[in-house]
Scaffold this active site. Structure first.
Site, mmCIF file in Angstrom:
data_model
loop_
_atom_site.group_PDB
_atom_site.id
_atom_site.type_symbol
_atom_site.label_atom_id
_atom_site.label_comp_id
_atom_site.label_asym_id
_atom_site.label_seq_id
_atom_site.Cartn_x
_atom_site.Cartn_y
_atom_site.Cartn_z
ATOM 1 N N GLU A 106 10.144 4.704 7.358
ATOM 2 C CA GLU A 106 9.655 3.323 7.334
ATOM 3 C C GLU A 106 9.931 2.568 8.634
ATOM 4 O OE1 GLU A 106 7.491 2.528 5.440
ATOM 5 O OE2 GLU A 106 7.733 3.828 3.686
ATOM 6 N N ALA B 59 0.845 -1.185 0.000
ATOM 7 C CA ALA B 59 0.000 0.000 0.000
ATOM 8 C C ALA B 59 0.883 1.238 0.000
ATOM 9 C CB ALA B 59 -0.898 0.012 1.233
ATOM 10 N N GLU C 52 1.108 5.523 1.133
ATOM 11 C CA GLU C 52 0.572 6.536 2.056
ATOM 12 C C GLU C 52 0.340 7.913 1.453
ATOM 13 O OE1 GLU C 52 3.755 5.228 2.130
ATOM 14 O OE2 GLU C 52 5.215 6.758 2.704
ATOM 15 N N HIS D 100 -0.458 1.252 9.339
ATOM 16 C CA HIS D 100 0.851 1.696 8.856
ATOM 17 C C HIS D 100 0.710 2.904 7.931
ATOM 18 C CE1 HIS D 100 5.073 0.976 7.488
ATOM 19 N NE2 HIS D 100 4.598 1.504 6.363
ATOM 20 N N GLU D 101 -0.143 2.776 6.930
ATOM 21 C CA GLU D 101 -0.282 3.877 5.965
ATOM 22 C C GLU D 101 -0.873 5.110 6.648
ATOM 23 O OE1 GLU D 101 1.398 3.196 3.503
ATOM 24 O OE2 GLU D 101 1.319 1.014 3.620
ATOM 25 N N HIS E 277 1.725 6.942 8.626
ATOM 26 C CA HIS E 277 2.645 7.710 7.797
ATOM 27 C C HIS E 277 2.215 9.179 7.675
ATOM 28 C CE1 HIS E 277 5.817 5.255 6.198
ATOM 29 N NE2 HIS E 277 5.053 4.395 5.555
HETATM 30 N N1 TRP Z 1 5.805 3.677 1.244
HETATM 31 C C1 TRP Z 1 5.056 2.467 1.102
HETATM 32 C C2 TRP Z 1 4.850 1.915 2.507
HETATM 33 O O1 TRP Z 1 5.724 1.465 3.130
HETATM 34 C C3 TRP Z 1 5.639 1.402 0.294
HETATM 35 C C4 TRP Z 1 6.058 1.666 -1.096
HETATM 36 C C5 TRP Z 1 7.236 2.110 -1.523
HETATM 37 C C6 TRP Z 1 5.376 1.326 -2.243
HETATM 38 N N2 TRP Z 1 7.336 2.052 -2.875
HETATM 39 C C7 TRP Z 1 6.207 1.562 -3.345
HETATM 40 C C8 TRP Z 1 4.124 0.825 -2.453
HETATM 41 C C9 TRP Z 1 5.829 1.262 -4.630
HETATM 42 C C10 TRP Z 1 3.732 0.549 -3.737
HETATM 43 C C11 TRP Z 1 4.582 0.746 -4.816
HETATM 44 O O2 TRP Z 1 3.830 1.984 3.049
HETATM 45 ZN ZN ZN Z 2 5.650 2.492 4.980
#
Ligand code: TRP
Ligand code: ZN
Length: 853
Positions: A316, A258, A260, A293-294, A297
């Site tokens: 993260e 997912a 954010e 989690h999202e 963020h």
């Molecule tokens: N930032 C997202 C998370 O950790 C994860 C993420 C990074 C992501 N790159 C991505 C999700 C590319 C989908 C596609 O929650």
């Molecule tokens: Zn994340």
């Protein structure tokens, strides 16, 4: 214009962009093959900037026009973007570009999934949407206008608050400055599951989960999880939501779990959609955690973001730590801790101990997408946990308050984060910072001494060389320790020893009889522990340890030793372990979820790693045989107990995914798995036939497949669920997981010919190929057929979706553990992948690192 050629980026080379972005206004004229994106960006040159070059990232864009302050200009196309001569005073930059969402199978930038438009911009996908300084330290407010024909895209969403929404047009405004990687746009035929949340300061937030028609009944659980997360972040961290609305969208084609994006989280549909009939308890728990989690963020990631991608763990690691705290609060703390340690050992340890090893904060990369790793995420979260352990809960809270206050609206570094802790606690964290820069898993060895009154623990630490790091300095390792007496009473409550040197001794005075230590309680540091203790001691800890984690760990160690003995010397399985385990299983004061975890054993891959560290060459077939034999030994040793465990943990009434009933189902299903070895699948067949939820149905199917009695059930399962993509993913996975090692490649080849094997969909690809790689004995079958099969498919997927291909290359990261024949075969496959024409930067980097590490 060309894509950027492979080039290594270094942390030490960081330089700020020479221009500030005051505002961004974007207009999208959506079209499946020719979307126009018109951008209007206010730039202000930063006085005395060290880098004054005006460079905007851009990839796969067709430039239609470029203007400065309304006047058409000439641009210079360079690798990865464009350059232009710009005024030394504030100016308005305008471009129009054309992009092709339909042709975008990489699922990065603007793409289409089932006729729906969606975006994925982290880490560097915004440059596939328009020309922009696509780096996280450039933050701006965004206004977005979306135009479409209105028939196929009645719903058009972006970040922030909806300003004007009509059938053919939507306008969104996001008042919070953000980096481009948090931009999102979604448009299509979507239905909302709505709710509201009232914040701490009494503001009402409109919540919606947007799904494709037909999925409306799978939103209720996610919505509850969202509201719980919003409340929890207020209660525990004092963080309030900051927009009038919060939207979540479920997308079928998605590279990760997912994303954010500010006010518009985009989810892989597998990480948000759930109903009792189609999702397992494990799915429910994961969905709750990912939604949290999202959402979390929003503060740790969005309001405070990263200066550059080397700082990824800043958002993260902290956000994983926060979601773990949330799950521990919503469910069971020890069960969550054990689950997390199992994942850490299964995913992070192999990474840290192999050719892909890198620090929690890497210092160089070619493709940042390759660094969304278990090390950055999971070890990153462990580092935060250690920091909290070292400074204490109160100081941790105060430091976080200061962090949010001081850095709100900024793009920060790990140095900023550490400085907050140093200032608010007065503690020198220089040595602690090594956790961010040194790669590898430290090993802590424990020796005990006792002289009649004083008990001493001699601790020492060491860390094996890792790629690029031959020498390591001693790190600060918080080692949580408790002492027990012979009766199993706790005579010293948990204390944290701070191991800061290579060798250090800790004494405990005034013990008239020899205490029994329980070391590294709660897994207080991400290390491997070498404790020279015998199985009698372990059995004692399994029976008596007052720390739930270490009690489980004692059982795990016994299982591991028993398995290693079976593999190396053919010794029968350890009866002390089986007896001790039986007592735990029969103890009804213990949480069923915890007892279910107790029934587990180290994975075959973990055993291979252990054997390799002991200096042996692991034989995957022998490991498989020993693991199977231990399960059978458990089934036989617990024969009189299993029917009762199974019956007593049936849950009556309406399905609830809560921790209590889910724990009971997990214990009943663990019992079923063993019982199946005794009753040839009779109970499993009954469970499969009568199941009214996916947890029971899938466990029934899984047990039947183990008993080689799953053919009819498999067919029935397919007929029942053929229209549900997420359940059909399970149907594929199950068959791969339960294939006999000798039949694995044949099974997978057959599944690949199935009309539903939509390999361009990452979930489906992973359901088959991910499971192929995870099937230890089958993947490493001596024929090498599975290596070749996986490589064939990686080569096929790479031009379509480099990101998912590159991630899956990690299946080969453990290759140096195995014998020469296998190594040669794997090397051959890696070189075959590497030699493909036009191989992506993503996959090139991964394969090269694995070969060279
Ligand atoms: N930032 C997202 C998370 O950790 C994860 C993420 C990074 C992501 N790159 C991505 C999700 C590319 C989908 C596609 O929650
Ligand atoms: Zn994340």
């Amino acid at each position: 214009m060309k894509d950027a050629a492979p080039q290594t980026i270094y942390l030490k080379d960081y330089t700020p962009f020479g221009f500030a972005v005051e505002s961004v206004s974007l207009t999208f004229r959506l079209h499946p093959t020719a979307t126009r994106v018109i951008s209007k960006i206010r730039f202000t040159p930063i006085p005395d900037a060290s880098d004054t070059r005006f460079f905007l990232h851009g990839e796969q864009l067709k430039l239609i026009s470029a203007k400065i302050d309304g006047v058409e200009i000439n641009t210079k196309m360079v690798v990865g973007g464009l350059e232009a001569d710009v005024p030394d005073v504030p100016f308005t930059w305008e471009t129009e570009v054309e992009i092709n969402p339909q042709a975008n199978t990489a699922l990065e930038g603007l793409y289409m999934s089932n006729g729906m438009y969606c975006t994925q911009c982290e880490a560097e996908g915004f440059r596939k949407i328009t020309f922009y300084p696509d780096r996280p330290d450039v933050m701006s407010v965004f206004d977005v206008k979306i135009e479409a024909d209105g028939d196929n895209t009645p719903i058009m969403l972006s970040n922030g608050n909806g300003v004007e929404l009509s059938k053919a047009r939507a306008t969104w405004s996001d008042p919070w400055p953000k980096p481009a990687y948090l931009f999102a746009l979604v448009a299509g035929e979507l239905i909302a599951h709505r709710d509201t949340f009232t914040t701490l300061s009494d503001k009402q937030v409109q919540l919606a989960i947007w799904v494709r028609p037909g999925d409306e009944h799978k939103c209720a659980f996610g919505m509850e999880a969202l509201k719980k997360s919003m409340k929890w972040d207020e209660d525990i961290y004092g963080r309030e939501y900051d927009l009038d609305e919060f939207n979540i969208v479920a997308v079928d084609d998605f590279n990760m779990g997912a994303m954010e994006n500010k006010g518009l989280n985009v989810f892989n549909s597998s990480c948000v959609l759930a109903s009792p009939e189609t999702a397992t308890d494990g799915n429910f728990e994961r969905i709750e955690a990912i939604i949290a989690h999202e959402y979390f963020h929003n503060w740790t990631g969005n309001r405070i973001t990263c200066r550059d991608w080397f700082q990824l763990c800043l958002k993260e690691g902290l956000t994983v730590f926060r979601d773990a705290q949330f799950t521990a609060d919503m469910r069971s703390e020890p069960v969550k801790r054990i689950d997390d340690v199992i994942t850490l050992r299964a995913r992070q340890f192999p990474e840290d101990q192999g050719p892909l090893s890198h620090p929690v904060r890497p210092e160089s990369f070619q493709e940042i997408n390759n660094f969304y790793t278990a090390t950055v995420y999971e070890k990153g979260a462990e580092v935060i946990g250690m920091l909290k352990t070292l400074v204490g809960d109160e100081a941790y809270s105060q430091a976080l308050d200061l962090y949010f206050m001081r850095h709100d609206g900024q793009a920060c570094t790990i140095e900023d984060w550490i400085a907050v802790f140093e200032e608010s606690t007065g503690r020198d964290l220089n040595q602690f910072k090594l956790w961010y820069s040194q790669s590898g898993t430290p090993e802590v060895a424990v020796r005990e001494a006792y002289d009649g009154t004083t008990f001493t623990l001699h601790l020492s630490q060491s860390s094996a060389p890792t790629p690029g790091q031959s020498q390591k300095a001693a790190q600060v390792i918080p080692v949580a320790v408790g002492l027990l007496n012979d009766n199993g009473d706790e005579i010293l409550a948990t204390q944290v020893l701070e191991l800061t040197q290579e060798e250090q001794s800790f004494t405990f005075e005034g013990h008239a009889s020899r205490p029994i230590p329980s070391v590294l309680r709660g897994f207080s540091a991400p290390v491997t522990l070498r404790q020279d203790i015998d199985n009698t001691r372990r059995a004692f800890l399994l029976a008596h340890d007052t720390d739930a984690f270490n009690r489980w760990e004692a059982g795990r160690d016994l299982a591991r030793d028993s398995l290693l003995g079976a593999v190396l010397e053919g010794t029968p399985h350890n009866t002390a372990y089986l007896q001790g385990l039986k007592a735990v299983l029969s103890d009804e004061t213990l949480d069923p979820a915890y007892r279910a975890l107790m029934l587990g054993q180290p994975s075959q891959s973990e055993l291979a790693s252990e054997l390799h560290k002991m200096g042996h060459t692991p034989d995957p077939a022998a490991i498989h045989t020993a693991s199977e034999a231990l399960r059978r030994a458990k089934a036989e040793a617990f024969a009189d107990l299993l029917p009762g465990l199974y019956a007593d943990n049936q849950v009556a009434g309406t399905f609830s995914p809560d921790a209590g009933p889910a724990g009971q189902r997990s214990l009943a299903n663990a019992a079923l798995s063993l019982l199946t070895r005794l009753d040839q699948g009779k109970t499993a067949a009954q469970q499969y036939a009568s199941a009214d939820n996916m947890t029971l149905q899938l466990a029934g199917l899984s047990a039947l497949l183990d008993a080689e009695k799953g053919e009819d059930a498999l067919e029935a399962f397919y007929d029942q669920w053929q229209n549900d993509r997420l359940v059909i993913d399970k149907w594929f996975s199950m068959q791969v997981m339960h294939a006999k090692p000798t039949a694995l490649t044949k099974t997978v080849r057959k599944l690949c010919d199935h009309p539903d094997f939509e390999w361009k969909n990452p979930n489906r690809f992973r359901a088959v190929m991910g499971m192929l790689a995870a099937h230890h004995a089958g993947f490493h079958h001596e024929s090498g057929g599975a290596y070749e099969l996986l490589a064939d498919w990686l080569i096929r997927l790479d031009p379509v979706n480099p990101q998912t291909t590159a991630r899956m290359c990690a299946a080969f990261q453990t290759w140096k553990r195995y014998d020469q024949t296998r190594q040669t075969m794997i090397q051959g496959q890696l070189e075959r992948i590497a030699s493909q024409n036009g191989l992506s930067r993503d996959t090139t980097e991964m394969v090269t690192r694995i070969l060279e590490g």
